[in-house]
Design a protein around this motif. Sequence first.
Motif, PDB file in Angstrom:
ATOM      1  N   ASP A 148     117.065  11.143 -38.811  1.00  0.00           N
ATOM      2  CA  ASP A 148     115.693  11.564 -38.373  1.00  0.00           C
ATOM      3  C   ASP A 148     115.044  10.523 -37.790  1.00  0.00           C
ATOM      4  N   ILE A 149     115.552  10.137 -36.559  1.00  0.00           N
ATOM      5  CA  ILE A 149     114.831   9.080 -35.666  1.00  0.00           C
ATOM      6  C   ILE A 149     113.383   9.284 -35.221  1.00  0.00           C
ATOM      7  N   GLY A 150     112.543   8.238 -35.624  1.00  0.00           N
ATOM      8  CA  GLY A 150     111.544   8.549 -35.297  1.00  0.00           C
ATOM      9  C   GLY A 150     110.341   9.397 -36.340  1.00  0.00           C
ATOM     10  N   CYS A 151     111.199   9.579 -37.307  1.00  0.00           N
ATOM     11  CA  CYS A 151     110.399  10.314 -38.409  1.00  0.00           C
ATOM     12  C   CYS A 151     109.089   9.428 -38.732  1.00  0.00           C
ATOM     13  N   LEU A 211     121.166  18.723 -24.820  1.00  0.00           N
ATOM     14  CA  LEU A 211     120.275  18.859 -25.926  1.00  0.00           C
ATOM     15  C   LEU A 211     118.633  19.247 -25.437  1.00  0.00           C
ATOM     16  N   HIS A 212     118.447  19.180 -24.094  1.00  0.00           N
ATOM     17  CA  HIS A 212     117.390  19.322 -23.342  1.00  0.00           C
ATOM     18  C   HIS A 212     116.686  20.916 -24.165  1.00  0.00           C
ATOM     19  N   GLY A 213     117.383  21.751 -23.574  1.00  0.00           N
ATOM     20  CA  GLY A 213     116.843  23.130 -23.810  1.00  0.00           C
ATOM     21  C   GLY A 213     116.381  23.325 -25.326  1.00  0.00           C
ATOM     22  N   LYS A 214     117.265  23.260 -26.276  1.00  0.00           N
ATOM     23  CA  LYS A 214     117.047  23.243 -27.632  1.00  0.00           C
ATOM     24  C   LYS A 214     115.874  22.504 -28.142  1.00  0.00           C
ATOM     25  N   SER A 215     115.691  21.037 -27.488  1.00  0.00           N
ATOM     26  CA  SER A 215     114.748  20.007 -28.076  1.00  0.00           C
ATOM     27  C   SER A 215     113.427  20.613 -27.723  1.00  0.00           C
ATOM     28  N   TRP A 216     113.390  21.103 -26.330  1.00  0.00           N
ATOM     29  CA  TRP A 216     112.069  21.833 -25.711  1.00  0.00           C
ATOM     30  C   TRP A 216     111.483  22.841 -26.816  1.00  0.00           C
ATOM     31  N   LYS A 217     112.550  23.770 -27.171  1.00  0.00           N
ATOM     32  CA  LYS A 217     112.110  24.881 -28.079  1.00  0.00           C
ATOM     33  C   LYS A 217     111.751  24.464 -29.517  1.00  0.00           C
ATOM     34  N   GLN A 218     112.273  23.180 -29.679  1.00  0.00           N
ATOM     35  CA  GLN A 218     111.754  22.796 -31.030  1.00  0.00           C
ATOM     36  C   GLN A 218     110.602  21.893 -31.108  1.00  0.00           C
ATOM     37  N   LEU A 219     110.145  21.893 -29.821  1.00  0.00           N
ATOM     38  CA  LEU A 219     108.935  20.806 -29.579  1.00  0.00           C
ATOM     39  C   LEU A 219     107.687  21.316 -30.534  1.00  0.00           C
ATOM     40  N   GLY A 261     116.412  18.169 -34.248  1.00  0.00           N
ATOM     41  CA  GLY A 261     117.744  18.301 -33.894  1.00  0.00           C
ATOM     42  C   GLY A 261     118.293  17.182 -33.085  1.00  0.00           C
ATOM     43  N   LEU A 262     117.337  16.656 -31.918  1.00  0.00           N
ATOM     44  CA  LEU A 262     117.779  15.880 -31.217  1.00  0.00           C
ATOM     45  C   LEU A 262     117.774  14.499 -31.793  1.00  0.00           C
ATOM     46  N   ALA A 307     113.738   9.456 -28.486  1.00  0.00           N
ATOM     47  CA  ALA A 307     113.608  10.495 -29.746  1.00  0.00           C
ATOM     48  C   ALA A 307     112.416  10.075 -30.482  1.00  0.00           C
ATOM     49  N   GLY A 308     112.220   8.764 -30.361  1.00  0.00           N
ATOM     50  CA  GLY A 308     110.697   8.417 -31.020  1.00  0.00           C
ATOM     51  C   GLY A 308     109.535   8.973 -30.335  1.00  0.00           C
TER      52      GLY A 308
END
Length: 471
Positions: A148-151, A211-219, A261-262, A307-308
Motif C-alpha cells: 500500500d504505497i503512500g498509505c 492501470l490508469h482507467g481503474k485508478s481514476w475510478k478508485q480515486l 490497486g495502483l 502512487a504517493g
Amino acid sequence: MSKLKITGKDLRKLGFPEGPVISLTMNLFNKDYKFWHKAAAIKLLEEILSEPERFREDQVLGIIARQLLPESKVVMPETVLRSNGIEFSVFGVQYIAEEALHQMYQAAKLPVSVAGAVMADAHSGYGLPIGGVLATDNAVIPYGVGLDIGCRMCLSIYELNPHELISKEAFFIRELNDATLFGSGSSFKQAPDHAVMEQELFYQLPLLKRLHGKSWKQLGTSGSGNHFVEFGVVTIDQKDEVLNLAPGAYIGLLSHSGSRGLGAAVASHYTKLAISARRLPQAVKHMAWLTLNEEPGMEYWLAMNLAGDYAAACHQVIHQKITRRLGIKPVKTVENHHNFAWKETLQGNEVIVHRKGATPAGKDVLGIIPGSMTADGFIVKGRGEEASINSASHGAGRKLSRRAAIDSITDKQFREALHKNGVTLLGGGLDESPFAYKDIHKVMQAQEGLVDVIGRFTPKIVKMDGAGHRS
C-alpha cells in the motif's frame, strides 16, 4: 538564473522513442542538470541519442543510454549477506513480537543496509516488518515500502463546536456515508477530477498506462482492513509555534488509506523484477532491492512517487467533498505518509529511508499517530532523533492477528467497548476492534524521545469497510 525544464515534447522532437526513457530522462535532467542552459542540455541529449554506447558506463547518464541500447540478458551473481548485520535501534522492545525483530535482523544483513530502527508498534509483515525503518545505500526495496504505497494520514481541523457531533450526529453520519466508498476493488461509476490523473508518467510507463482507467475510478475511495474516515474531537491544550493553532476543542475529520490497486500493482510488479535481479536466500527473498542506477530501480522510484501523489489525492477528494458540505474551510490540515521511501541525509551521506508503517519525525515535522476506533490519536511534532532515523510509530500496532481477533472477541464485548467510549461505528468488524490493538498510551511512552505530543484526536463517528466476513 531560471532552472532547466526539459519536457516530453522536447525529447520526442529530438527523436527519443516512446516509453519509460522519456520520463527517466526528464526526471534526471531536470534534477541533475537543472542549472544548465537549455541549448547545452539539448546538445548533450542529441549526443546520447545518437551514440548511446559511448555513455553506457557513465555514472549519471548511463541509465538513459542503456534504455536506448538493444536489450541484453544479464545473469546476476549470487548475493552474499553480511554474517553480522548492522546495528539498529529498538523502541518499546517489550511490546514487539520476536518474529518482527527477527525480520529486522534479517534486513540488517543486506549488503545495502546502512542503518535501521524498529518502532514500538511493530509487528511482522512481508520482508521488512511493519513498524520497521531501514536506510539503504542507493537501493530501494519495494517490499521495504510495502504493497500500500503512500498509505497515509490526513486530518482536517474545523472551527466547529464538538457538541455538534452529538446534536447533529445524523448529519455527520450522512456526510461520511455520502463522501466515502470502502472495500477492496471498490470504485466509483463516475471518476472524480484531479490533476494527479494527468501526470505524464501515466502515459509513459506501460504498467501505469494499463492501470490508469481503474485508478481514476478508485480515486477518492478507501480500502478494507484498518482504513477509515472518521469525525472526532481535536483537543489542543497549548499553542505550538509549528502547528500554530489556538488552544481549544475543534471538530476533526481524520482519514487513513493509501494508493489502492495502483500501489499494490506497482509493488508487486517491481518486487518480481527485484527478486529476479538479486539471488537472495529464501528467508530474505522479499527484501530484494533495485538500485537507482538501474532502469527498473528508477522506474520504481518514479512510480512509487506517483502512487504517493495518488494516495494524497484520494484523501484530498474525500476531505474536499465533506468540507463543501460542512460549509466551512479547515483552519489547519496535518498529513503524512507512513509507507514510503525518501531520499534523506544521514551522517552526511545521502541514503534511501524506507518507512514501512512508520511516521516521519524529523525536527519540527508534523504527523498523526492514530490509536484505534475507541482510543485517542495524537498530533505530534518530530524531534529529529537520529537513533530512530527521524521516525516514530504509525499507530498503536496490532496485538492480535485478524483471525485471532475474530476467534477471541465477542460481538457483545465489541459493542460494549464502543458504547463505553461513545463511538458510533459505520461498518468495521471484530478484526479491527480495539481489543486487536496495543495500548496506544504505552506505545507513545516508548517514543517520548522521538516526538512531542501537541494535540489529541478522539474518535466519535467512525466509517470503515463493512465486509460481513470480518465479524
